[in-house]
Design an enzyme around this catalytic site. Structure first.
Site, PDB file in Angstrom:
ATOM      1  CG  HIS A  90      -5.709  -1.494   9.114  1.00 24.87           C
ATOM      2  ND1 HIS A  90      -5.739  -0.428   9.991  1.00 24.87           N
ATOM      3  CD2 HIS A  90      -4.427  -1.570   8.696  1.00 24.87           C
ATOM      4  CE1 HIS A  90      -4.527   0.095  10.091  1.00 24.87           C
ATOM      5  NE2 HIS A  90      -3.716  -0.573   9.322  1.00 24.87           N
TER       6      HIS A  90
ATOM      7  CG  ASP B  85      -0.227  -0.279   2.525  1.00 17.89           C
ATOM      8  OD1 ASP B  85       1.012  -0.323   2.543  1.00 17.89           O
ATOM      9  OD2 ASP B  85      -0.915  -0.445   3.547  1.00 17.89           O
TER      10      ASP B  85
ATOM     11  CD  GLU C 276      -8.444   1.698   7.968  1.00 15.56           C
ATOM     12  OE1 GLU C 276      -8.478   0.827   8.851  1.00 15.56           O
ATOM     13  OE2 GLU C 276      -7.874   2.795   8.121  1.00 15.56           O
TER      14      GLU C 276
ATOM     15  CG  ASN D 127      -8.602  -0.588  12.407  1.00 18.61           C
ATOM     16  OD1 ASN D 127      -7.731  -1.284  11.900  1.00 18.61           O
ATOM     17  ND2 ASN D 127      -9.049   0.524  11.860  1.00 18.61           N
TER      18      ASN D 127
HETATM   19  C1  GLP Z   1      -0.312   0.803   8.561  1.00 20.49           C
HETATM   20  C2  GLP Z   1      -0.012  -0.054   7.347  1.00 20.49           C
HETATM   21  C3  GLP Z   1      -0.269  -1.518   7.627  1.00 20.49           C
HETATM   22  C4  GLP Z   1       0.377  -1.911   8.940  1.00 20.49           C
HETATM   23  C5  GLP Z   1      -0.286  -1.141  10.046  1.00 20.49           C
HETATM   24  C6  GLP Z   1       0.233  -1.503  11.419  1.00 20.49           C
HETATM   25  O1  GLP Z   1      -1.614   1.284   8.587  1.00 20.49           O
HETATM   26  N1  GLP Z   1      -0.754   0.349   6.198  1.00 20.49           N
HETATM   27  O2  GLP Z   1       0.238  -2.297   6.544  1.00 20.49           O
HETATM   28  O3  GLP Z   1       0.253  -3.285   9.150  1.00 20.49           O
HETATM   29  O4  GLP Z   1      -0.034   0.232   9.819  1.00 20.49           O
HETATM   30  O5  GLP Z   1       1.361  -0.753  11.722  1.00 20.49           O
HETATM   31  P1  GLP Z   1       2.341  -1.059  12.913  1.00 20.49           P
HETATM   32  O6  GLP Z   1       3.136  -2.248  12.503  1.00 20.49           O
HETATM   33  O7  GLP Z   1       3.193   0.174  13.002  1.00 20.49           O
HETATM   34  O8  GLP Z   1       1.529  -1.297  14.121  1.00 20.49           O
END
Ligand code: GLP
Length: 238
Positions: free
Chosen positions: A138, A67, A143, A136
């Site tokens: 995702h 993404d 989302e 959440n």
């Molecule tokens: C972002 C990314 C996700 C990732 C998520 C969790 O929103 N788009 O791909 O998994 O954050 O991030 P973190 O690993 O910093 O908790």
């Protein structure tokens, strides 16, 4: 889903790097699906170390990222293109032209997304996809919603994600409100998936992911449809 519980973040990062290393040994020209966020940073560091030692090589590897924010310039320090260059690509023997991240400045985001799915197909599909999970539930930027989109698409970020990701930006207002993300179907087409879960703030999301119920309010729960998913979780996350 196959669940591996490890003691801490370092152990999770090493275990994930082991799985990547095994694939890189078996298939030098593999296609890797990569993720951003703080969770995979330790794994990327470990892969850098193994590359420096000559244990693994990225010379023939191709990568596609999950993404990207929208809109955002690839030069912006908060862009996922910048993140990948800084956390992996600039430190290993990969050919940068073999690395693919959605263009956060695409004039026609729908076209960009359709071309991205076609690109993944033309590379022969993803051999190994690594994922993190949002608080959440995702994955990528898919989302929680009443419905989920199967293909790569432009999407609006939820307030919860904007707030969680604001820690990387100077202020909440600077967080882009949209993103381009591989869809659930694009992710589920990967031949093998590993999902890294670290820390107690991910516990509830992890529980819902592994509950065995498909819930569009927890996009990660759809991973249970895939035949080869390994969850690598720290003790405090399960
Ligand atoms: C972002 C990314 C996700 C990732 C998520 C969790 O929103 N788009 O791909 O998994 O954050 O991030 P973190 O690993 O910093 O908790």
């Amino acid at each position: 889903m196959n669940l591996i519980v490890v003691k801490d973040y370092e152990a999770m990062s090493r275990k994930a790097a082991d799985i990547f290393s095994a694939l890189l040994t078996l298939k030098r020209d593999c296609v890797l699906g990569l993720a951003t966020g703080s969770t995979p940073v330790g794994m990327y560091k470990e892969l850098q170390r193994r590359n420096r030692n000559g244990e693994i090589s990225f010379k023939d590897v191709k990568t596609v990222n999950l993404d990207e924010y929208y809109p955002i310039s690839p030069d912006n320090e908060q862009s996922y293109r910048h993140f990948m260059n800084e956390n992996l690509f600039n430190h290993v023997d990969i050919n940068l032209s073999n690395t693919h991240v959605l263009n956060g400045l695409a004039e026609d985001p729908d076209k960009e997304c359709a071309e991205y799915d076609a690109l993944i197909d033309s590379l022969g599909g993803i051999d190994l996809q690594v994922l993190g999970i949002g608080r959440n539930g995702h994955i990528g930027f898919n989302e929680p919603d009443e419905f989920l989109v199967p293909v790569t698409h432009k999407t609006k970020l939820t307030e919860s994600t904007i707030e969680a990701n604001s820690r990387f930006f100077a202020s909440l207002d600077e967080v882009p409100r949209y993103s381009l993300t591989m869809g659930m179907g694009s992710i589920l087409k990967a031949r093998k998936i590993i999902i890294l879960v670290s820390g107690k703030e991910k516990k509830e999301a992890a529980r819902r992911m592994m509950e065995g119920v498909l819930d569009t309010r927890c996009p990660a729960s759809f991973l249970s449809l895939h035949p080869d998913v390994t969850v690598i979780a720290t003790e405090d996350a399960v």
